[in-house]
Write a protein that holds these residues in place. Structure first.
Motif, PDB file in Angstrom:
ATOM      1  N   HIS A  69      -0.368   0.083   3.849  1.00  0.00           N
ATOM      2  CA  HIS A  69       0.509   1.183   4.262  1.00  0.00           C
ATOM      3  C   HIS A  69       1.690   1.312   3.304  1.00  0.00           C
ATOM      4  O   HIS A  69       2.013   2.394   2.830  1.00  0.00           O
ATOM      5  CB  HIS A  69       0.983   0.925   5.698  1.00  0.00           C
ATOM      6  CG  HIS A  69       1.981   1.898   6.202  1.00  0.00           C
ATOM      7  ND1 HIS A  69       1.663   3.212   6.487  1.00  0.00           N
ATOM      8  CD2 HIS A  69       3.306   1.765   6.467  1.00  0.00           C
ATOM      9  CE1 HIS A  69       2.748   3.835   6.908  1.00  0.00           C
ATOM     10  NE2 HIS A  69       3.757   2.977   6.906  1.00  0.00           N
ATOM     11  N   TRP A  70       2.338   0.185   3.000  1.00  0.00           N
ATOM     12  CA  TRP A  70       3.488   0.216   2.099  1.00  0.00           C
ATOM     13  C   TRP A  70       3.081   0.594   0.679  1.00  0.00           C
ATOM     14  O   TRP A  70       3.841   1.257  -0.027  1.00  0.00           O
ATOM     15  CB  TRP A  70       4.226  -1.115   2.127  1.00  0.00           C
ATOM     16  CG  TRP A  70       5.162  -1.228   3.298  1.00  0.00           C
ATOM     17  CD1 TRP A  70       5.611  -0.218   4.097  1.00  0.00           C
ATOM     18  CD2 TRP A  70       5.770  -2.409   3.789  1.00  0.00           C
ATOM     19  NE1 TRP A  70       6.457  -0.712   5.057  1.00  0.00           N
ATOM     20  CE2 TRP A  70       6.576  -2.066   4.894  1.00  0.00           C
ATOM     21  CE3 TRP A  70       5.696  -3.747   3.412  1.00  0.00           C
ATOM     22  CZ2 TRP A  70       7.317  -2.984   5.603  1.00  0.00           C
ATOM     23  CZ3 TRP A  70       6.438  -4.670   4.129  1.00  0.00           C
ATOM     24  CH2 TRP A  70       7.245  -4.283   5.215  1.00  0.00           C
ATOM     25  N   VAL A  71       1.898   0.193   0.253  1.00  0.00           N
ATOM     26  CA  VAL A  71       1.419   0.572  -1.079  1.00  0.00           C
ATOM     27  C   VAL A  71       1.258   2.090  -1.145  1.00  0.00           C
ATOM     28  O   VAL A  71       1.680   2.734  -2.116  1.00  0.00           O
ATOM     29  CB  VAL A  71       0.094  -0.148  -1.430  1.00  0.00           C
ATOM     30  CG1 VAL A  71      -0.570   0.479  -2.646  1.00  0.00           C
ATOM     31  CG2 VAL A  71       0.350  -1.628  -1.660  1.00  0.00           C
ATOM     32  N   ARG A  72       0.669   2.676  -0.108  1.00  0.00           N
ATOM     33  CA  ARG A  72       0.494   4.141  -0.093  1.00  0.00           C
ATOM     34  C   ARG A  72       1.849   4.859  -0.095  1.00  0.00           C
ATOM     35  O   ARG A  72       2.044   5.840  -0.811  1.00  0.00           O
ATOM     36  CB  ARG A  72      -0.338   4.560   1.121  1.00  0.00           C
ATOM     37  CG  ARG A  72      -1.816   4.249   0.977  1.00  0.00           C
ATOM     38  CD  ARG A  72      -2.649   4.880   2.083  1.00  0.00           C
ATOM     39  NE  ARG A  72      -2.384   4.304   3.394  1.00  0.00           N
ATOM     40  CZ  ARG A  72      -2.957   3.204   3.869  1.00  0.00           C
ATOM     41  NH1 ARG A  72      -3.846   2.556   3.148  1.00  0.00           N
ATOM     42  NH2 ARG A  72      -2.668   2.761   5.067  1.00  0.00           N
ATOM     43  N   ILE A  73       2.798   4.348   0.688  1.00  0.00           N
ATOM     44  CA  ILE A  73       4.135   4.954   0.723  1.00  0.00           C
ATOM     45  C   ILE A  73       4.807   4.821  -0.641  1.00  0.00           C
ATOM     46  O   ILE A  73       5.369   5.790  -1.170  1.00  0.00           O
ATOM     47  CB  ILE A  73       5.005   4.313   1.817  1.00  0.00           C
ATOM     48  CG1 ILE A  73       4.504   4.706   3.199  1.00  0.00           C
ATOM     49  CG2 ILE A  73       6.474   4.720   1.647  1.00  0.00           C
ATOM     50  CD1 ILE A  73       5.197   3.973   4.332  1.00  0.00           C
ATOM     51  N   GLY A  74       4.773   3.636  -1.218  1.00  0.00           N
ATOM     52  CA  GLY A  74       5.388   3.411  -2.522  1.00  0.00           C
ATOM     53  C   GLY A  74       4.795   4.302  -3.587  1.00  0.00           C
ATOM     54  O   GLY A  74       5.516   4.878  -4.418  1.00  0.00           O
ATOM     55  N   ARG A  75       3.493   4.439  -3.567  1.00  0.00           N
ATOM     56  CA  ARG A  75       2.820   5.305  -4.546  1.00  0.00           C
ATOM     57  C   ARG A  75       3.248   6.754  -4.360  1.00  0.00           C
ATOM     58  O   ARG A  75       3.517   7.460  -5.333  1.00  0.00           O
ATOM     59  CB  ARG A  75       1.310   5.164  -4.403  1.00  0.00           C
ATOM     60  CG  ARG A  75       0.548   5.877  -5.479  1.00  0.00           C
ATOM     61  CD  ARG A  75      -0.905   5.411  -5.496  1.00  0.00           C
ATOM     62  NE  ARG A  75      -1.568   6.010  -6.614  1.00  0.00           N
ATOM     63  CZ  ARG A  75      -2.534   6.917  -6.490  1.00  0.00           C
ATOM     64  NH1 ARG A  75      -2.952   7.288  -5.298  1.00  0.00           N
ATOM     65  NH2 ARG A  75      -3.106   7.432  -7.565  1.00  0.00           N
ATOM     66  N   ALA A  76       3.334   7.204  -3.109  1.00  0.00           N
ATOM     67  CA  ALA A  76       3.752   8.581  -2.836  1.00  0.00           C
ATOM     68  C   ALA A  76       5.179   8.821  -3.310  1.00  0.00           C
ATOM     69  O   ALA A  76       5.488   9.870  -3.891  1.00  0.00           O
ATOM     70  CB  ALA A  76       3.623   8.883  -1.344  1.00  0.00           C
ATOM     71  N   THR A  96      18.914   8.888  -6.884  1.00  0.00           N
ATOM     72  CA  THR A  96      18.587   9.561  -5.619  1.00  0.00           C
ATOM     73  C   THR A  96      18.566   8.514  -4.509  1.00  0.00           C
ATOM     74  O   THR A  96      18.591   7.309  -4.772  1.00  0.00           O
ATOM     75  CB  THR A  96      17.199  10.233  -5.692  1.00  0.00           C
ATOM     76  OG1 THR A  96      16.193   9.218  -5.823  1.00  0.00           O
ATOM     77  CG2 THR A  96      17.103  11.229  -6.848  1.00  0.00           C
ATOM     78  N   GLY A  97      18.473   8.951  -3.279  1.00  0.00           N
ATOM     79  CA  GLY A  97      18.410   8.026  -2.145  1.00  0.00           C
ATOM     80  C   GLY A  97      17.244   7.061  -2.254  1.00  0.00           C
ATOM     81  O   GLY A  97      17.394   5.861  -2.005  1.00  0.00           O
ATOM     82  N   GLU A  98      16.061   7.580  -2.619  1.00  0.00           N
ATOM     83  CA  GLU A  98      14.880   6.726  -2.762  1.00  0.00           C
ATOM     84  C   GLU A  98      15.078   5.713  -3.886  1.00  0.00           C
ATOM     85  O   GLU A  98      14.719   4.546  -3.772  1.00  0.00           O
ATOM     86  CB  GLU A  98      13.623   7.560  -3.043  1.00  0.00           C
ATOM     87  CG  GLU A  98      13.168   8.408  -1.882  1.00  0.00           C
ATOM     88  CD  GLU A  98      13.803   9.796  -1.876  1.00  0.00           C
ATOM     89  OE1 GLU A  98      14.687  10.077  -2.728  1.00  0.00           O
ATOM     90  OE2 GLU A  98      13.431  10.591  -1.005  1.00  0.00           O
TER      91      GLU A  98
END
Length: 118
Positions: free
Chosen positions: A32-39, A65-67
């Motif tokens: 899940h975190w890999v998909r979020i990080g990639r996005a 930026t915030g991210e």
């Protein structure tokens, strides 16, 4: 094809806690975190080169930026938790001299016991 990887205890503690909170398996939480990080990296709001520049002190963190700030902070905390070679040499010398080498949980000065085998 499944692959095994080694992650530090500090990372695994975070993954375990979050996987329990989100009712995911450890592998599911990591995926899940890999998909979020990639996005995030593929979004227009994230530039790893800018984060690296901020970590090197070449740009101000206020320009991120915030991210980018979130990733910068995680990286900064990780780097600050790792002693540099100068720090290791400094504390090795203090241990040799029997001087204080740190603080315990209560804030008391800890000294190396020159007669200890530990």
């Amino acid at each position: 094809m499944a692959q095994s990887i080694k992650l530090g205890d500090d990372i695994m503690k975070i993954i375990r806690r979050e996987s329990e909170l989100q009712s995911r398996s450890l592998a599911g939480q990591i995926a899940h975190w890999v998909r979020i990080g990639r996005a995030i990296e593929k979004s227009g709001n994230f530039d790893h080169a800018r984060i690296s520049a901020a970590l090197a002190g070449d740009i101000e963190t206020t320009e991120l930026t915030g991210e980018e700030k979130d990733v910068w902070l995680d990286s900064f905390i990780e780097k600050m938790g790792q002693p540099g070679s100068d720090e290791e040499a400094f504390f090795a010398r203090r241990r040799q001299l029997g001087l204080g080498v740190g603080l315990d949980a209560a804030g008391n000065l800890v000294r190396e016991d020159a007669h200890s085998d530990a």
